[in-house]
Design a protein around this motif. Sequence first.
Motif, PDB file in Angstrom:
ATOM      1  N   HIS A   4     -48.129  42.035  17.120  1.00  0.00           N
ATOM      2  CA  HIS A   4     -47.393  42.551  18.277  1.00  0.00           C
ATOM      3  C   HIS A   4     -47.352  44.066  18.188  1.00  0.00           C
ATOM      4  O   HIS A   4     -47.297  44.635  17.102  1.00  0.00           O
ATOM      5  CB  HIS A   4     -45.961  42.005  18.300  1.00  0.00           C
ATOM      6  CG  HIS A   4     -45.905  40.541  18.512  1.00  0.00           C
ATOM      7  ND1 HIS A   4     -45.891  39.987  19.767  1.00  0.00           N
ATOM      8  CD2 HIS A   4     -45.896  39.512  17.644  1.00  0.00           C
ATOM      9  CE1 HIS A   4     -45.858  38.670  19.660  1.00  0.00           C
ATOM     10  NE2 HIS A   4     -45.861  38.365  18.373  1.00  0.00           N
ATOM     11  N   CYS A   6     -45.313  47.454  19.734  1.00  0.00           N
ATOM     12  CA  CYS A   6     -44.225  48.097  20.487  1.00  0.00           C
ATOM     13  C   CYS A   6     -44.527  49.583  20.408  1.00  0.00           C
ATOM     14  O   CYS A   6     -44.563  50.153  19.314  1.00  0.00           O
ATOM     15  CB  CYS A   6     -42.866  47.776  19.880  1.00  0.00           C
ATOM     16  SG  CYS A   6     -41.508  48.517  20.804  1.00  0.00           S
ATOM     17  N   LEU A  41     -39.536  40.526  10.460  1.00  0.00           N
ATOM     18  CA  LEU A  41     -40.790  41.263  10.441  1.00  0.00           C
ATOM     19  C   LEU A  41     -41.571  40.871   9.190  1.00  0.00           C
ATOM     20  O   LEU A  41     -41.085  41.066   8.080  1.00  0.00           O
ATOM     21  CB  LEU A  41     -40.470  42.761  10.409  1.00  0.00           C
ATOM     22  CG  LEU A  41     -41.550  43.691  10.883  1.00  0.00           C
ATOM     23  CD1 LEU A  41     -41.423  43.879  12.388  1.00  0.00           C
ATOM     24  CD2 LEU A  41     -41.378  45.018  10.203  1.00  0.00           C
ATOM     25  N   TYR A  56     -46.985  48.256  14.940  1.00  0.00           N
ATOM     26  CA  TYR A  56     -47.764  47.021  14.964  1.00  0.00           C
ATOM     27  C   TYR A  56     -47.140  46.100  13.938  1.00  0.00           C
ATOM     28  O   TYR A  56     -46.909  46.508  12.797  1.00  0.00           O
ATOM     29  CB  TYR A  56     -49.230  47.288  14.591  1.00  0.00           C
ATOM     30  CG  TYR A  56     -49.931  48.180  15.585  1.00  0.00           C
ATOM     31  CD1 TYR A  56     -50.650  47.625  16.626  1.00  0.00           C
ATOM     32  CD2 TYR A  56     -49.854  49.563  15.480  1.00  0.00           C
ATOM     33  CE1 TYR A  56     -51.292  48.444  17.554  1.00  0.00           C
ATOM     34  CE2 TYR A  56     -50.483  50.378  16.401  1.00  0.00           C
ATOM     35  CZ  TYR A  56     -51.196  49.809  17.430  1.00  0.00           C
ATOM     36  OH  TYR A  56     -51.822  50.618  18.342  1.00  0.00           O
ATOM     37  N   THR A  58     -46.430  41.728  12.593  1.00  0.00           N
ATOM     38  CA  THR A  58     -46.504  40.277  12.745  1.00  0.00           C
ATOM     39  C   THR A  58     -45.076  39.771  12.619  1.00  0.00           C
ATOM     40  O   THR A  58     -44.358  40.116  11.684  1.00  0.00           O
ATOM     41  CB  THR A  58     -47.408  39.624  11.679  1.00  0.00           C
ATOM     42  OG1 THR A  58     -46.958  40.010  10.388  1.00  0.00           O
ATOM     43  CG2 THR A  58     -48.855  40.036  11.863  1.00  0.00           C
ATOM     44  N   THR A  59     -44.678  38.970  13.597  1.00  0.00           N
ATOM     45  CA  THR A  59     -43.295  38.511  13.656  1.00  0.00           C
ATOM     46  C   THR A  59     -43.188  37.260  14.520  1.00  0.00           C
ATOM     47  O   THR A  59     -43.996  37.058  15.421  1.00  0.00           O
ATOM     48  CB  THR A  59     -42.371  39.608  14.226  1.00  0.00           C
ATOM     49  OG1 THR A  59     -41.036  39.108  14.269  1.00  0.00           O
ATOM     50  CG2 THR A  59     -42.786  40.044  15.606  1.00  0.00           C
ATOM     51  N   ASP A  61     -40.370  36.872  16.166  1.00  0.00           N
ATOM     52  CA  ASP A  61     -39.380  37.299  17.156  1.00  0.00           C
ATOM     53  C   ASP A  61     -39.733  38.691  17.690  1.00  0.00           C
ATOM     54  O   ASP A  61     -39.089  39.680  17.348  1.00  0.00           O
ATOM     55  CB  ASP A  61     -37.987  37.301  16.508  1.00  0.00           C
ATOM     56  CG  ASP A  61     -36.870  37.459  17.516  1.00  0.00           C
ATOM     57  OD1 ASP A  61     -37.157  37.749  18.706  1.00  0.00           O
ATOM     58  OD2 ASP A  61     -35.704  37.314  17.112  1.00  0.00           O
ATOM     59  N   PRO A  62     -40.755  38.785  18.569  1.00  0.00           N
ATOM     60  CA  PRO A  62     -41.202  40.100  19.034  1.00  0.00           C
ATOM     61  C   PRO A  62     -40.145  40.878  19.811  1.00  0.00           C
ATOM     62  O   PRO A  62     -40.104  42.106  19.727  1.00  0.00           O
ATOM     63  CB  PRO A  62     -42.417  39.798  19.903  1.00  0.00           C
ATOM     64  CG  PRO A  62     -42.355  38.352  20.198  1.00  0.00           C
ATOM     65  CD  PRO A  62     -41.575  37.707  19.109  1.00  0.00           C
ATOM     66  N   GLU A  63     -39.266  40.205  20.535  1.00  0.00           N
ATOM     67  CA  GLU A  63     -38.239  40.924  21.293  1.00  0.00           C
ATOM     68  C   GLU A  63     -37.245  41.610  20.357  1.00  0.00           C
ATOM     69  O   GLU A  63     -36.838  42.744  20.596  1.00  0.00           O
ATOM     70  CB  GLU A  63     -37.518  39.989  22.263  1.00  0.00           C
ATOM     71  CG  GLU A  63     -38.395  39.564  23.420  1.00  0.00           C
ATOM     72  CD  GLU A  63     -38.986  40.738  24.199  1.00  0.00           C
ATOM     73  OE1 GLU A  63     -38.259  41.705  24.500  1.00  0.00           O
ATOM     74  OE2 GLU A  63     -40.193  40.692  24.496  1.00  0.00           O
ATOM     75  N   ALA A  66     -38.958  44.584  18.898  1.00  0.00           N
ATOM     76  CA  ALA A  66     -39.064  45.656  19.893  1.00  0.00           C
ATOM     77  C   ALA A  66     -37.746  46.411  20.023  1.00  0.00           C
ATOM     78  O   ALA A  66     -37.736  47.643  20.098  1.00  0.00           O
ATOM     79  CB  ALA A  66     -39.486  45.082  21.239  1.00  0.00           C
ATOM     80  N   GLN A  88     -45.187  46.792  25.383  1.00  0.00           N
ATOM     81  CA  GLN A  88     -45.429  45.792  24.362  1.00  0.00           C
ATOM     82  C   GLN A  88     -46.730  45.069  24.670  1.00  0.00           C
ATOM     83  O   GLN A  88     -47.078  44.876  25.835  1.00  0.00           O
ATOM     84  CB  GLN A  88     -44.288  44.778  24.323  1.00  0.00           C
ATOM     85  CG  GLN A  88     -42.998  45.370  23.817  1.00  0.00           C
ATOM     86  CD  GLN A  88     -41.883  44.358  23.848  1.00  0.00           C
ATOM     87  OE1 GLN A  88     -40.980  44.494  24.653  1.00  0.00           O
ATOM     88  NE2 GLN A  88     -41.952  43.363  22.988  1.00  0.00           N
ATOM     89  N   ALA A  90     -49.468  41.888  22.700  1.00  0.00           N
ATOM     90  CA  ALA A  90     -49.557  40.898  21.626  1.00  0.00           C
ATOM     91  C   ALA A  90     -50.985  40.391  21.492  1.00  0.00           C
ATOM     92  O   ALA A  90     -51.791  40.490  22.421  1.00  0.00           O
ATOM     93  CB  ALA A  90     -48.617  39.727  21.911  1.00  0.00           C
TER      94      ALA A  90
END
Length: 103
Positions: A4, A6, A41, A56, A58-59, A61-63, A66, A88, A90
Amino acid sequence: MPVHLCAMDYRRLPAAVRDRVVLSEADGPRALRRLTGDSSLEEAVLLITCHRCELYATTADPERVARWAREVLTGRDPAGAPVETWRQMAGGDAIHHLCRVAC
């Protein structure tokens, strides 16, 4: 787990504002330690240049990541970089963007 991104969109933020809010390269390691302390994260790369501020990660829970990124990366003036100046991406889009920036 997908990658992801942000990122502060430097085209939407005037240079004077960007200079006031974006972390310096010297502040990068501290910000990355703070970001990677978040258990959501898994892996992270922080890219800070004179025009860019990108995380950048890997997660699952991208929100959440962010929100954290916006708080940590605009530590000097969080109100100076409104959410609409961030973007954002992905998966393949994030990886493609990173490759374009690296080239």
